[in-house]
Design an enzyme around this catalytic site. Structure first.
Site, short mmCIF file in Angstrom:
data_model
loop_
_atom_site.label_atom_id
_atom_site.label_comp_id
_atom_site.label_asym_id
_atom_site.label_seq_id
_atom_site.Cartn_x
_atom_site.Cartn_y
_atom_site.Cartn_z
N GLU A 1 0.84 -1.21 0.00
CA GLU A 1 0.00 0.00 0.00
C GLU A 1 0.87 1.25 0.00
OE1 GLU A 1 1.02 1.35 3.06
OE2 GLU A 1 1.96 -0.61 3.15
N GLU B 1 4.43 -0.04 0.15
CA GLU B 1 4.31 0.25 -1.28
C GLU B 1 4.67 -0.93 -2.17
OE1 GLU B 1 6.54 3.82 -2.02
OE2 GLU B 1 5.55 4.90 -0.39
#
Length: 234
Positions: A49, A190
């Site tokens: 994320e 990420e």
């Protein structure tokens, strides 16, 4: 793929982050994403994320799921100073104090984010569609833990990647009984750890599937001259 449920959740310090309907919709969006991966023909995927402000929601969910005190699970995130850290701990402590005996979905709706709810659904979906799935950083580790509390056998499909320096990360992974593959001293999410883990898992599969046995490679117990000749093809 646009599956936005709104411009962020409500302020968890003042009330529930979202409605139960929104929580369920986000969860099912994650399950749908796992199905899309399966339908596209992929055999593994990773869950990560954009870590912007969501270490607070992750700390809330982790504390509520495990009963771990706020000061133990809360980290500095993107680099909070001491005053910011103290405020963050207080917010998490206050929010979680209202969630005693709450179900996983009640916890997610009260203090989660749309991202955490969707990632939780993705981990459950991975197991349902029988896909191995890689956990990225802190936020996805908390989502993986939430998924395991909904359906314990989801853990059988999970793999770790890189160890986050956020203090709550190892608490979540220890609860899952999963060890990260790397410790690179990073705070990144990420999806940055997932491609590295893919390569290790790919190599592990190659060893299992393609590595020859001693008999196939003519490796002998006795280091005799005939064995050396066969081994080296001389």
């Amino acid at each position: 793929v646009n599956r936005s449920l709104g411009r962020g959740t409500a302020n968890l310090a003042k009330g529930p982050a979202m409605s139960m309907e929104q929580c369920e919709e986000a969860f099912l969006t994650g399950v749908e994403a796992a199905k899309a991966v399966k339908d596209a023909g992929y055999r593994i995927f990773g869950v990560g994320e954009m870590g912007i402000g969501n270490t607070t929601t992750s700390a809330c969910v982790l504390s509520a799921l495990t009963g771990t005190p706020a000061e133990t699970v809360v980290g500095r995130g993107g680099g909070l100073n001491d005053a910011g850290l103290a405020k963050k701990i207080h917010i998490v402590e206050e929010a979680v104090s209202k969630l005693k005996n709450a179900s996983v979905f009640e916890i997610l709706a009260a203090v989660g984010g749309f991202d955490i709810c969707a990632m939780t659904g993705a981990f459950v979906g991975a197991a349902y569609y029988r896909l191995p799935v890689v956990i990225d950083g802190y936020i996805s580790a908390v989502a993986a833990l939430a998924a395991s509390r909904i359906a314990p056998k989801t853990v059988n499909f999970m793999f770790g990647s890189h160890q986050s320096t956020e203090p709550g990360y190892l608490i979540a992974m220890n609860e899952l009984n999963i060890k990260p593959l790397f410790n690179l001293g990073m705070r990144l999410g990420e999806g940055s750890g997932c491609p590295l883990a893919f390569q290790v898992l790919d190599a592990a599969c190659a060893v299992i599937n393609d590595m020859a046995t001693f008999d196939e490679d003519e490796v002998y117990d006795q280091a005799d001259s005939a064995g050396f000749i066969n081994l080296f093809g001389l």
